[in-house]
Design a protein around this motif. Structure first.
Motif, mmCIF file in Angstrom:
data_model
loop_
_atom_site.group_PDB
_atom_site.id
_atom_site.type_symbol
_atom_site.label_atom_id
_atom_site.label_comp_id
_atom_site.label_asym_id
_atom_site.label_seq_id
_atom_site.Cartn_x
_atom_site.Cartn_y
_atom_site.Cartn_z
ATOM 1 N N LYS A 63 0.835 -1.202 0.000
ATOM 2 C CA LYS A 63 0.000 0.000 0.000
ATOM 3 C C LYS A 63 0.871 1.253 0.000
ATOM 4 C CE LYS A 63 -3.315 2.558 2.758
ATOM 5 N NZ LYS A 63 -3.979 2.643 4.043
ATOM 6 N N SER A 64 1.917 1.257 0.813
ATOM 7 C CA SER A 64 2.822 2.403 0.874
ATOM 8 C C SER A 64 3.500 2.635 -0.472
ATOM 9 C CB SER A 64 3.861 2.174 1.966
ATOM 10 O OG SER A 64 4.834 3.170 1.944
ATOM 11 N N ALA A 65 3.941 1.546 -1.108
ATOM 12 C CA ALA A 65 4.569 1.675 -2.427
ATOM 13 C C ALA A 65 3.577 2.204 -3.454
ATOM 14 C CB ALA A 65 5.131 0.335 -2.866
ATOM 15 N N ALA A 66 2.349 1.746 -3.399
ATOM 16 C CA ALA A 66 1.338 2.226 -4.338
ATOM 17 C C ALA A 66 1.045 3.703 -4.111
ATOM 18 C CB ALA A 66 0.060 1.396 -4.196
ATOM 19 N N LEU A 67 0.965 4.131 -2.859
ATOM 20 C CA LEU A 67 0.728 5.545 -2.567
ATOM 21 C C LEU A 67 1.903 6.404 -3.038
ATOM 22 C CD1 LEU A 67 -0.861 5.342 0.991
ATOM 23 C CD2 LEU A 67 -2.001 5.900 -1.170
ATOM 24 N N ARG A 68 3.118 5.917 -2.840
ATOM 25 C CA ARG A 68 4.291 6.640 -3.308
ATOM 26 C C ARG A 68 4.271 6.754 -4.834
ATOM 27 N NH1 ARG A 68 8.760 3.631 -1.258
ATOM 28 N NH2 ARG A 68 7.614 3.685 0.688
ATOM 29 N N TYR A 69 3.872 5.686 -5.500
ATOM 30 C CA TYR A 69 3.767 5.716 -6.957
ATOM 31 C C TYR A 69 2.715 6.735 -7.399
ATOM 32 C CZ TYR A 69 2.589 4.381 -11.699
ATOM 33 O OH TYR A 69 2.320 4.417 -13.047
ATOM 34 N N LEU A 70 1.576 6.743 -6.715
ATOM 35 C CA LEU A 70 0.524 7.694 -7.068
ATOM 36 C C LEU A 70 0.993 9.139 -6.879
ATOM 37 C CD1 LEU A 70 -2.661 6.008 -5.556
ATOM 38 C CD2 LEU A 70 -2.065 6.229 -7.967
ATOM 39 N N ASP A 71 1.783 9.383 -5.843
ATOM 40 C CA ASP A 71 2.272 10.737 -5.576
ATOM 41 C C ASP A 71 3.340 11.168 -6.569
ATOM 42 O OD1 ASP A 71 0.601 11.061 -3.437
ATOM 43 O OD2 ASP A 71 2.119 10.535 -1.933
ATOM 44 N N GLN A 72 4.176 10.238 -7.037
ATOM 45 C CA GLN A 72 5.308 10.605 -7.881
ATOM 46 C C GLN A 72 5.073 10.359 -9.357
ATOM 47 O OE1 GLN A 72 8.595 8.415 -6.262
ATOM 48 N NE2 GLN A 72 8.581 9.542 -4.333
ATOM 49 N N ALA A 73 3.937 9.840 -9.745
ATOM 50 C CA ALA A 73 3.672 9.531 -11.152
ATOM 51 C C ALA A 73 3.610 10.818 -11.955
ATOM 52 C CB ALA A 73 2.362 8.760 -11.279
ATOM 53 N N ALA A 74 4.120 10.768 -13.204
ATOM 54 C CA ALA A 74 4.085 11.938 -14.081
ATOM 55 C C ALA A 74 2.631 12.315 -14.365
ATOM 56 C CB ALA A 74 4.831 11.643 -15.368
ATOM 57 N N ALA A 75 1.816 11.340 -14.630
ATOM 58 C CA ALA A 75 0.393 11.578 -14.826
ATOM 59 C C ALA A 75 -0.313 10.936 -13.650
ATOM 60 C CB ALA A 75 -0.082 10.963 -16.136
ATOM 61 N N PRO A 76 -0.718 11.714 -12.659
ATOM 62 C CA PRO A 76 -1.339 11.131 -11.468
ATOM 63 C C PRO A 76 -2.558 10.274 -11.821
ATOM 64 C CG PRO A 76 -0.977 13.482 -11.186
ATOM 65 C CD PRO A 76 -0.665 13.161 -12.610
ATOM 66 N N VAL A 77 -2.652 9.163 -11.134
ATOM 67 C CA VAL A 77 -3.780 8.261 -11.341
ATOM 68 C C VAL A 77 -4.985 8.842 -10.616
ATOM 69 C CG1 VAL A 77 -4.636 5.929 -10.949
ATOM 70 C CG2 VAL A 77 -2.227 6.314 -11.520
ATOM 71 N N GLN A 78 -6.084 8.919 -11.320
ATOM 72 C CA GLN A 78 -7.307 9.466 -10.730
ATOM 73 C C GLN A 78 -8.146 8.317 -10.166
ATOM 74 O OE1 GLN A 78 -8.024 12.732 -10.426
ATOM 75 N NE2 GLN A 78 -6.016 13.133 -11.321
ATOM 76 N N LEU A 79 -8.654 8.537 -8.983
ATOM 77 C CA LEU A 79 -9.550 7.550 -8.389
ATOM 78 C C LEU A 79 -10.931 7.713 -8.978
ATOM 79 C CD1 LEU A 79 -8.456 7.878 -4.669
ATOM 80 C CD2 LEU A 79 -7.813 6.079 -6.264
ATOM 81 N N ALA A 80 -11.687 6.649 -8.988
ATOM 82 C CA ALA A 80 -13.064 6.711 -9.471
ATOM 83 C C ALA A 80 -13.885 7.604 -8.550
ATOM 84 C CB ALA A 80 -13.653 5.305 -9.528
ATOM 85 N N ALA A 81 -14.999 8.067 -9.060
ATOM 86 C CA ALA A 81 -15.848 8.961 -8.281
ATOM 87 C C ALA A 81 -16.272 8.280 -6.985
ATOM 88 C CB ALA A 81 -17.075 9.349 -9.101
ATOM 89 N N GLY A 82 -16.023 8.950 -5.875
ATOM 90 C CA GLY A 82 -16.413 8.424 -4.583
ATOM 91 C C GLY A 82 -15.440 7.406 -4.008
#
Length: 99
Positions: A63-82
């Motif tokens: 989970k920590s690695a995934a959050l770090r990836y989401l924070d550092q990604a060139a194109a941030p991954v968007q979560l689905a609505a809600g």
């Protein structure tokens, strides 16, 4: 001649006392059995708890690695609505009884 009789009787006594009697053996085995009955469940519980803790720690690392990836990604991954990151915890930890 009398001396030989005493030596032979002493040898016979030492031969007869060379091992444990059946009663002593049963007593020792029963003590070992009682100790194992009281200790083995604790050992199995400790092993299962350590496996469970290892699985939870592995999940937290991923989970920590995934959050770090989401924070550092060139194109941030968007979560689905809600959808929130807390949903990850609820999807994994709640069915296992940790939440």
């Amino acid at each position: 001649m009398n001396l030989n009789l005493n030596l032979s009787s002493a040898r016979n006594r030492s031969v007869r006392r060379a091992g444990f009697s059946p009663i002593e053996t049963v007593g020792a085995l029963s003590v070992v059995g009682m100790l194992s009955v009281s200790v083995l469940p604790r050992i199995f519980t400790a092993v299962n708890e350590s496996r469970l803790n290892g699985a939870v720690q592995s999940y937290m690392i991923v989970k920590s690695a995934a959050l770090r990836y989401l924070d550092q990604a060139a194109a941030p991954v968007q979560l689905a609505a809600g959808e929130t990151l807390a949903a990850w915890d609820q999807a994994v930890l709640q069915p296992a009884g940790f939440l």
